[in-house]
Motif scaffolding. Structure first.
Motif, PDB file in Angstrom:
ATOM      1  N   MET A  77       0.845  -1.194   0.000  1.00 10.45           N
ATOM      2  CA  MET A  77       0.000   0.000   0.000  1.00 10.45           C
ATOM      3  C   MET A  77       0.878   1.240   0.000  1.00 10.45           C
ATOM      4  O   MET A  77       1.814   1.358   0.789  1.00 10.45           O
ATOM      5  N   ASN A  78       0.597   2.160  -0.910  1.00  9.45           N
ATOM      6  CA  ASN A  78       1.377   3.380  -1.019  1.00  9.45           C
ATOM      7  C   ASN A  78       0.921   4.417  -0.005  1.00  9.45           C
ATOM      8  O   ASN A  78      -0.258   4.520   0.320  1.00  9.45           O
ATOM      9  N   PHE A  79       1.888   5.215   0.468  1.00  2.32           N
ATOM     10  CA  PHE A  79       1.584   6.325   1.345  1.00  2.32           C
ATOM     11  C   PHE A  79       1.374   7.592   0.528  1.00  2.32           C
ATOM     12  O   PHE A  79       1.858   7.716  -0.604  1.00  2.32           O
ATOM     13  N   VAL A  80       0.680   8.550   1.117  1.00  2.00           N
ATOM     14  CA  VAL A  80       0.621   9.887   0.555  1.00  2.00           C
ATOM     15  C   VAL A  80       1.910  10.588   0.964  1.00  2.00           C
ATOM     16  O   VAL A  80       2.153  10.829   2.145  1.00  2.00           O
ATOM     17  N   SER A  81       2.742  10.881  -0.014  1.00  2.00           N
ATOM     18  CA  SER A  81       4.037  11.498   0.257  1.00  2.00           C
ATOM     19  C   SER A  81       4.132  12.776  -0.566  1.00  2.00           C
ATOM     20  O   SER A  81       4.069  12.738  -1.797  1.00  2.00           O
ATOM     21  N   ILE A  82       4.240  13.907   0.098  1.00  6.05           N
ATOM     22  CA  ILE A  82       4.293  15.204  -0.572  1.00  6.05           C
ATOM     23  C   ILE A  82       5.655  15.832  -0.303  1.00  6.05           C
ATOM     24  O   ILE A  82       6.361  15.418   0.630  1.00  6.05           O
TER      25      ILE A  82
ATOM     26  N   ALA B  16       7.841  -0.417   5.875  1.00  2.00           N
ATOM     27  CA  ALA B  16       7.121  -1.661   5.602  1.00  2.00           C
ATOM     28  C   ALA B  16       5.689  -1.444   6.060  1.00  2.00           C
ATOM     29  O   ALA B  16       5.456  -1.010   7.190  1.00  2.00           O
ATOM     30  N   THR B  17       4.733  -1.699   5.205  1.00  2.82           N
ATOM     31  CA  THR B  17       3.342  -1.444   5.545  1.00  2.82           C
ATOM     32  C   THR B  17       2.488  -2.628   5.159  1.00  2.82           C
ATOM     33  O   THR B  17       2.884  -3.472   4.350  1.00  2.82           O
ATOM     34  N   GLY B  18       1.323  -2.705   5.754  1.00  6.67           N
ATOM     35  CA  GLY B  18       0.417  -3.799   5.457  1.00  6.67           C
ATOM     36  C   GLY B  18      -0.903  -3.612   6.157  1.00  6.67           C
ATOM     37  O   GLY B  18      -1.154  -2.584   6.795  1.00  6.67           O
TER      38      GLY B  18
ATOM     39  N   ILE C 274      -1.406   7.768   9.641  1.00  7.30           N
ATOM     40  CA  ILE C 274       0.031   7.490   9.697  1.00  7.30           C
ATOM     41  C   ILE C 274       0.845   8.617   9.080  1.00  7.30           C
ATOM     42  O   ILE C 274       1.863   9.062   9.642  1.00  7.30           O
ATOM     43  N   GLU C 275       0.436   9.105   7.906  1.00  8.50           N
ATOM     44  CA  GLU C 275       1.238  10.101   7.183  1.00  8.50           C
ATOM     45  C   GLU C 275       1.493  11.360   7.995  1.00  8.50           C
ATOM     46  O   GLU C 275       2.527  12.018   7.820  1.00  8.50           O
ATOM     47  N   LYS C 276       0.591  11.702   8.872  1.00 16.84           N
ATOM     48  CA  LYS C 276       0.736  12.909   9.685  1.00 16.84           C
ATOM     49  C   LYS C 276       1.922  12.807  10.638  1.00 16.84           C
ATOM     50  O   LYS C 276       2.415  13.831  11.153  1.00 16.84           O
ATOM     51  N   TYR C 277       2.423  11.590  10.858  1.00 15.72           N
ATOM     52  CA  TYR C 277       3.487  11.364  11.841  1.00 15.72           C
ATOM     53  C   TYR C 277       4.823  10.994  11.205  1.00 15.72           C
ATOM     54  O   TYR C 277       5.718  10.506  11.886  1.00 15.72           O
TER      55      TYR C 277
END
Length: 329
Positions: free
Chosen positions: A1-6, A16-18, A57-60
């Motif tokens: 799964m891809n993260f939102v990365s800006i 590693a995600t799942g 998650i992305e906020k951290y």
């Protein structure tokens, strides 16, 4: 799964995600990062990050990097109903849970399927707001996964008049008559009344405020709106439990509770009073900070990380205070 990365918030390398599934059928998203010192004889351990209501998650990512720089492995969970974990109602905007015990199921599953098999011990908890309340509930029920817990602006109670008994009674009545899945009356259902950075109760840092807004603009599915009647009623139940005189006495792990000095979301006084009743409790107030301490200006974040470093074994510049600090910065 891809993260939102800006550009202003890149995903730390090596993620590693799942997805994992709880016993009651909820799918949870998680992420973990190895320590930069992975493979060396001295491993500092893993910090498990537990976010607040509506967070993801992305906020951290910045917090993950802060912890990795200290030599820790890091892992983060999206609570049920938040981020890219399963939503609880057909309307995905509703922040809903029937009972805060459900969040304890999330933690149990996360520890059993992710942390214990794949992350190096010892384990430490770093939790914000609602996540802090869940950590206290889990510790009170006898879960002893964490050597120490650091709670940033934990949800112990709400400031007056939001914590008033008439409001609590109203939520219970509305739930009993069948409105548990409805938004709390008068709440900001779709965040349309957000006024932007000026006057916001979360942070004094315009850059980090804009960064978090940009994440939601990039992927609106990460966010949620206001809580439901059931969520607020469940939160009030937890606050009532916390108020019992003997509740903190069953929490044996050392706990550092860090309050924001100008918090308008949770009660700073309630945090201090709860910390004073813990067998191994420490308390610190960061004057001038708003609710989201980890998303705050560097001036306030530096004070938080200094307290973290002094409290968590293995962190830089660790000191050994003779007793629980109760002064304000």
């Amino acid at each position: 799964m891809n993260f939102v990365s800006i550009p202003g918030n890149p995903c730390p390398d090596g993620a590693a995600t799942g997805m994992i599934q709880t016993p009651d059928g909820v799918t949870l998203r998680f992420a973990r990062w190895a320590s930069p010192d992975d493979g060396k004889e001295e491993v500092k351990g893993t910090v498990c990050v537990f976010t607040g209501r509506s967070e993801f998650i992305e906020k951290y990512f910045e917090t993950v990097r802060d912890l990795q720089q200290r030599g820790f492995a890091v892992t983060v969970l999206d609570w049920r109903g938040q981020g890219h974990s399963s939503r609880q109602l057909p309307d995905p905007r509703k922040g809903h849970v029937a009972n805060f015990r459900d969040f304890e199921i999330d933690v149990e599953t996360f520890m059993r399927l992710v942390v214990l098999p794949d992350c190096p011990p010892p384990y430490f908890a770093l939790a914000h707001s609602m996540g802090g309340a869940v950590m206290l509930r889990a510790a009170h029920s006898g879960r002893r996964w964490f050597e120490r817990m650091v709670l940033a602006a934990p949800l112990i109670d709400l400031p007056q008049p939001r914590a008033s008994w008439p409001l609590r009674i109203l939520m219970r009545i509305l739930r009993l008559v069948g409105f548990g899945n409805s938004y709390v009356p008068g709440s900001n259902v779709d965040r349309a009344r957000a006024s932007g950075f000026p006057g916001n109760p979360l942070t004094t840092d315009p850059g980090r405020y804009a960064r978090n807004a940009a994440l939601l603009a990039q992927d609106p599915a990460l966010g949620i709106g206001s809580p439901t009647v059931a969520w607020l009623d469940a939160a009030f139940d937890t606050m009532v439990e916390f108020d019992a005189a003997d509740y903190p006495m069953r929490i044996v792990a050392p706990v550092l509770m860090v309050a924001a000095g100008t918090d308008r979301i949770v009660s700073e006084a309630a945090i201090e009073q709860f910390a004073a009743r813990l067998p191994a409790g420490s308390y610190l107030a960061i004057e001038g900070a708003r609710h989201e301490i980890l998303q705050e200006a560097d001036l306030y974040r530096a004070q938080f990380w200094a307290a973290f470093d002094a409290f968590v074994p293995g962190a830089p510049m660790r000191t050994a205070p003779e007793g629980p600090p109760r002064a304000s910065i």
